[in-house]
Each structure stands twice: as structure tokens, then as C-alpha cells.
Design a protein around this motif. Structure first.
Motif, PDB file in Angstrom:
ATOM      1  N   GLN A  84      18.012  30.535 -50.519  1.00 54.23           N
ATOM      2  CA  GLN A  84      17.335  30.325 -51.799  1.00 54.23           C
ATOM      3  C   GLN A  84      17.491  28.883 -52.282  1.00 54.23           C
ATOM      4  OE1 GLN A  84      19.152  33.466 -54.080  1.00 54.23           O
ATOM      5  NE2 GLN A  84      17.543  34.938 -53.570  1.00 54.23           N
TER       6      GLN A  84
ATOM      7  N   ILE B 151      15.106  26.820 -50.232  1.00 56.20           N
ATOM      8  CA  ILE B 151      13.715  27.037 -50.659  1.00 56.20           C
ATOM      9  C   ILE B 151      13.418  26.213 -51.898  1.00 56.20           C
ATOM     10  CG2 ILE B 151      12.116  28.752 -51.639  1.00 56.20           C
ATOM     11  CD1 ILE B 151      13.395  30.796 -49.695  1.00 56.20           C
ATOM     12  N   THR B 152      14.349  26.201 -52.838  1.00 56.23           N
ATOM     13  CA  THR B 152      14.183  25.409 -54.054  1.00 56.23           C
ATOM     14  C   THR B 152      14.081  23.921 -53.705  1.00 56.23           C
ATOM     15  OG1 THR B 152      15.425  27.035 -55.323  1.00 56.23           O
ATOM     16  CG2 THR B 152      15.185  24.861 -56.312  1.00 56.23           C
TER      17      THR B 152
ATOM     18  N   ALA C  38      13.048  22.657 -50.886  1.00 58.44           N
ATOM     19  CA  ALA C  38      11.770  22.439 -50.219  1.00 58.44           C
ATOM     20  C   ALA C  38      10.630  22.373 -51.236  1.00 58.44           C
ATOM     21  CB  ALA C  38      11.513  23.540 -49.191  1.00 58.44           C
ATOM     22  N   GLN C  39      10.685  23.207 -52.272  1.00 55.23           N
ATOM     23  CA  GLN C  39       9.636  23.204 -53.290  1.00 55.23           C
ATOM     24  C   GLN C  39       9.673  21.923 -54.118  1.00 55.23           C
ATOM     25  OE1 GLN C  39      10.592  26.877 -55.296  1.00 55.23           O
ATOM     26  NE2 GLN C  39       9.144  28.069 -54.063  1.00 55.23           N
ATOM     27  N   GLN C  40      10.849  21.369 -54.338  1.00 61.34           N
ATOM     28  CA  GLN C  40      11.004  20.182 -55.168  1.00 61.34           C
ATOM     29  C   GLN C  40      10.970  18.888 -54.356  1.00 61.34           C
ATOM     30  OE1 GLN C  40      14.687  20.911 -57.225  1.00 61.34           O
ATOM     31  NE2 GLN C  40      13.772  22.431 -58.600  1.00 61.34           N
TER      32      GLN C  40
ATOM     33  N   LYS D   9      11.004  18.019 -46.973  1.00 60.00           N
ATOM     34  CA  LYS D   9      10.594  19.413 -46.784  1.00 60.00           C
ATOM     35  C   LYS D   9      10.990  19.890 -45.381  1.00 60.00           C
ATOM     36  CE  LYS D   9       6.842  19.580 -50.062  1.00 60.00           C
ATOM     37  NZ  LYS D   9       5.506  20.027 -50.380  1.00 60.00           N
TER      38      LYS D   9
END
Length: 89
Positions: free
Chosen positions: A12, A15-16, A18-20, A27
Motif C-alpha cells: 500500500q 502504491i501511494t 507510485a500514484q504520487q 513510478k
């Protein structure tokens, strides 16, 4: 052994990240970390190799000693040899 819950929490976080992420390289780094975490999770779930069952023979085998082969009888006698050693010339 790492628990699945700890791996999921770390996934998690990745993932955060990668999103930011601002760049493609960041990424890809997060995705690589996620892949490594998934590999760890899948490897810990694999069954370990079971040792094969070994059964002892019902009767012990007897070892019969063989008589030593006499080496003295097979010596070669060369007229120019210096002794018994292989390296004596």
C-alpha cells in the motif's frame, strides 16, 4: 517469516508512492518494489521440500574384507633403476 499483513501494508505504501510519483523513473521504482514484495509473499507460501522417507534394510549387510594384493611380486627390475620409488631414475 514475514506476515502477509506486513507485506500488504508495504504494498500500500508503494502504491501511494507510485500514484504520487512525478517521473516515470519513480513510478517504475515503486512498481519494482511491489514486484519484489509479491515475490517474497509468494515464496513464503511455497511448500518446503519434504525429505524422502528412508527405510532401513531389514537385514544388515556384511562387509567381507578382501585380501590385500601383494605388490612386491610384480616389481620390475630395470638395470639402470636407482630404487623402488617411481621417481627414482
Amino acid at each position: 517469516m514475514i506476515s502477509y499483513d506486513a507485506i500488504i501494508k508495504e504494498l500500500q505504501k508503494q502504491i501511494t508512492q507510485a500514484q504520487q510519483a512525478a517521473s516515470t523513473a519513480e513510478k517504475r521504482e515503486a512498481f519494482s518494489a511491489m514486484r519484489a514484495l509479491c515475490d517474497v509473499a509468494l515464496q513464503t507460501n511455497e511448500p518446503s521440500v519434504q525429505p524422502s522417507s528412508f527405510t532401513a534394510p531389514s537385514q544388515p549387510t556384511q562387509v567381507v574384507p578382501t585380501p590385500p594384493v601383494p605388490t612386491q611380486a610384480n616389481k620390475l627390475h630395470e638395470p639402470d633403476a636407482n630404487g623402488d620409488s617411481l621417481f627414482d631414475f
